[in-house]
Write a protein that holds these residues in place. Structure first.
Motif, PDB file in Angstrom:
ATOM      1  N   GLU A   1       0.840  -1.213   0.000  1.00  0.00           N
ATOM      2  CA  GLU A   1       0.000   0.000   0.000  1.00  0.00           C
ATOM      3  C   GLU A   1       0.865   1.248   0.000  1.00  0.00           C
ATOM      4  N   LYS A   2       1.902   1.187   0.859  1.00  0.00           N
ATOM      5  CA  LYS A   2       2.798   2.340   0.989  1.00  0.00           C
ATOM      6  C   LYS A   2       3.500   2.620  -0.338  1.00  0.00           C
ATOM      7  N   ALA A   3       3.985   1.542  -0.973  1.00  0.00           N
ATOM      8  CA  ALA A   3       4.691   1.692  -2.254  1.00  0.00           C
ATOM      9  C   ALA A   3       3.751   2.257  -3.316  1.00  0.00           C
ATOM     10  N   ALA A   4       2.515   1.741  -3.358  1.00  0.00           N
ATOM     11  CA  ALA A   4       1.542   2.218  -4.354  1.00  0.00           C
ATOM     12  C   ALA A   4       1.223   3.693  -4.116  1.00  0.00           C
ATOM     13  N   MET A   5       1.125   4.056  -2.831  1.00  0.00           N
ATOM     14  CA  MET A   5       0.798   5.442  -2.485  1.00  0.00           C
ATOM     15  C   MET A   5       1.912   6.392  -2.936  1.00  0.00           C
ATOM     16  N   ASN A   6       3.179   5.968  -2.668  1.00  0.00           N
ATOM     17  CA  ASN A   6       4.319   6.802  -3.069  1.00  0.00           C
ATOM     18  C   ASN A   6       4.397   6.927  -4.590  1.00  0.00           C
ATOM     19  N   TYR A   7       4.125   5.819  -5.287  1.00  0.00           N
ATOM     20  CA  TYR A   7       4.166   5.827  -6.752  1.00  0.00           C
ATOM     21  C   TYR A   7       3.097   6.778  -7.300  1.00  0.00           C
ATOM     22  N   ASN A   8       1.880   6.672  -6.745  1.00  0.00           N
ATOM     23  CA  ASN A   8       0.797   7.560  -7.198  1.00  0.00           C
ATOM     24  C   ASN A   8       1.114   9.016  -6.924  1.00  0.00           C
ATOM     25  N   GLN A   9       1.747   9.256  -5.774  1.00  0.00           N
ATOM     26  CA  GLN A   9       2.112  10.629  -5.419  1.00  0.00           C
ATOM     27  C   GLN A   9       3.078  11.216  -6.441  1.00  0.00           C
TER      28      GLN A   9
ATOM     29  N   GLU B   1       2.612  14.347  -9.111  1.00  0.00           N
ATOM     30  CA  GLU B   1       3.553  15.479  -9.211  1.00  0.00           C
ATOM     31  C   GLU B   1       4.054  15.640 -10.639  1.00  0.00           C
ATOM     32  N   LYS B   2       4.322  14.500 -11.304  1.00  0.00           N
ATOM     33  CA  LYS B   2       4.872  14.542 -12.663  1.00  0.00           C
ATOM     34  C   LYS B   2       3.891  15.182 -13.640  1.00  0.00           C
ATOM     35  N   PHE B   3       2.594  14.849 -13.485  1.00  0.00           N
ATOM     36  CA  PHE B   3       1.595  15.314 -14.457  1.00  0.00           C
ATOM     37  C   PHE B   3       0.727  16.448 -13.911  1.00  0.00           C
ATOM     38  N   GLN B   4       1.203  17.135 -12.842  1.00  0.00           N
ATOM     39  CA  GLN B   4       0.303  18.078 -12.163  1.00  0.00           C
ATOM     40  C   GLN B   4      -0.130  19.258 -13.026  1.00  0.00           C
ATOM     41  N   PHE B   5       0.626  19.570 -14.089  1.00  0.00           N
ATOM     42  CA  PHE B   5       0.262  20.740 -14.886  1.00  0.00           C
ATOM     43  C   PHE B   5      -0.573  20.389 -16.118  1.00  0.00           C
TER      44      PHE B   5
END
Length: 422
Positions: A344-352, A356-360
């Motif tokens: 869960e933690k790994a998936a959460m960090n990946y999604n985060q 950030e990468k596609f935030q714009f």
């Protein structure tokens, strides 16, 4: 497995990640349920709150009927009630060691209470009571020494062992609404007066250092717990101003989003964000370096929010409002509470990282920014936008039809400062 990083071999990687980022952003909004619980028990509006310096689960609150309650946040219930003052409890603070706390009220007294409940058969009485000459409006304790400061008619610095202040600091003749010690440079204080001043003091000197005068009154200020020079002031003109103490000529950042007077502000322990409480019945979370809030919390029943605190583990926010409730919120609205599995933690960090990468990207940005607002706030925001636009247009027209240079450009940061006095 050896991996070849040649982008030609992964032609759909960005497209795949974009879809994942979009889904992650949508799910974040689906799971954004920040409200945890409300602590009810007060019989009048909650006027001030204080955190316990050593215990995460303990919080103190004072009401407008002179009642002080101590809450256990894990059980979400009141563990002790004290009838501390006649009239309002104006301010409260815990001692740095957590063994006792101080309250000030409308009955012109400063009282020190034990943090523990009295033994069986013991009376509920303060350890010390100091009778003052005028009403005290705020109190704050030094972070390392047995010294506290009160404000009212002037700023008084008290030694815990004595019943008269060891020094009194004044600049001007107006009532001072709040006083705060700097958590890093612990001998520095800041105070807000009702004649629109923010005054800075040094405890080692007998005179104030300097003051900045704003267009409207500042209700309270809060020091950044990570950067010694930075503080944020909550103002009546719906804005918050982050100042650098060394350069008071213009604020570092003007935070605008509220549609009514800002009544309280508190920093997160990381120093990266702060939370503000407003008369417009909402609380907002601002990043320190951004002009607009990243989050707005409101409920149907919540009225004017008078006081707000960010918990010491940076996970929760507490706010006290007019209609006698203290509410507990998550600082990160869509965060999952409890123990997370490693996957869960790994998936959460990946999604985060994806967000950030596609935030714009326009679609992702639109979904991430969208917040539901109460109709009253929504209409006021619209109205203020129209007013701002009209002012801008008027200024442009004046500049167009005046002699070149006679109508100067004034930046948003400089607009609200009247003067700095040293």
């Amino acid at each position: 497995v050896p991996r070849n990083y040649d982008p030609a071999l992964h032609p759909f990687e960005v497209a795949r990640e974009y879809v994942r980022a979009l889904n992650a952003t949508k799910l974040e909004r689906v799971f954004a349920k920040p409200f945890l619980s409300s602590l009810d028990g007060h019989r009048d509006g909650v006027n001030c709150m204080a955190k316990h310096p050593k215990s995460l689960s303990t919080v103190l609150s004072g009401a407008c009927d002179g009642e002080v309650k101590i809450w256990n946040l894990t059980k979400r219930q009141c563990i002790r009630t004290i009838q501390a003052h006649e009239g309002f409890v104006r301010g409260m603070c815990a001692r740095f060691c957590g063994t006792s706390f101080f309250t000030v009220g409308d009955d012109k007294t400063v009282k020190q209470w034990k943090m523990e409940s009295p033994e069986y058969g013991e009376e509920e009485e303060p350890i010390h009571t100091i009778l003052g000459k005028t009403v005290y409006t705020g109190i704050d304790h030094h972070w390392k020494e047995p010294v506290f400061a009160t404000c009212g008619h002037q700023v008084d610095i008290w030694d815990e062992q004595r019943t008269s202040p060891k020094c009194s600091l004044t600049w001007g003749f107006d009532s001072i609404s709040s006083v705060k010690f700097n958590p890093i440079e612990t001998y520095l204080l800041g105070s807000c007066a009702s004649d629109r001043n923010i005054v800075l003091y040094d405890m080692r000197k007998s005179t104030p250092l300097k003051k900045v005068i704003l267009n409207m009154r500042t209700n309270t200020l809060c020091w950044n717990p990570m950067e010694a020079f930075i503080f944020t002031a909550a103002n009546e003109d719906y804005n918050l101003y982050t100042f650098d103490m060394r350069f008071l000529e213009s604020p570092v950042m003007v935070h605008m989003d509220h549609v009514s007077a800002v009544l309280d502000v508190d920093y997160s322990p990381t120093g990266k964000e702060f939370v503000s409480a407003s008369f417009d019945k909402s609380i907002r979370i601002f990043p320190v370096d951004k002009g607009h809030s990243r989050e707005v919390y409101h409920t149907k029943r919540m009225q004017h929010v008078i006081t707000v605190k960010w918990s010491s583990d940076s996970k929760y926010i507490l706010c006290g409002s007019d209609e006698m409730n203290i509410r507990l919120w998550k600082a990160n609205a869509s965060e999952k509470l409890g123990v997370l599995a490693p996957r869960e933690k790994a998936a959460m960090n990946y999604n985060q990282k994806l967000k950030e990468k596609f935030q714009f990207h326009p679609q992702i940005r639109r979904i991430a920014r969208h917040r539901h607002l109460p109709k009253s706030i929504y209409c006021q925001i619209k109205e203020q936008r129209i007013m701002r636009e009209a002012r801008r247009r008027k200024e442009l027209n004046r500049r167009k039809h005046s002699r070149p240079g006679s109508v100067p450009f004034v930046s948003e940061r400089k607009k609200h400062i009247v003067a700095v006095v040293k």
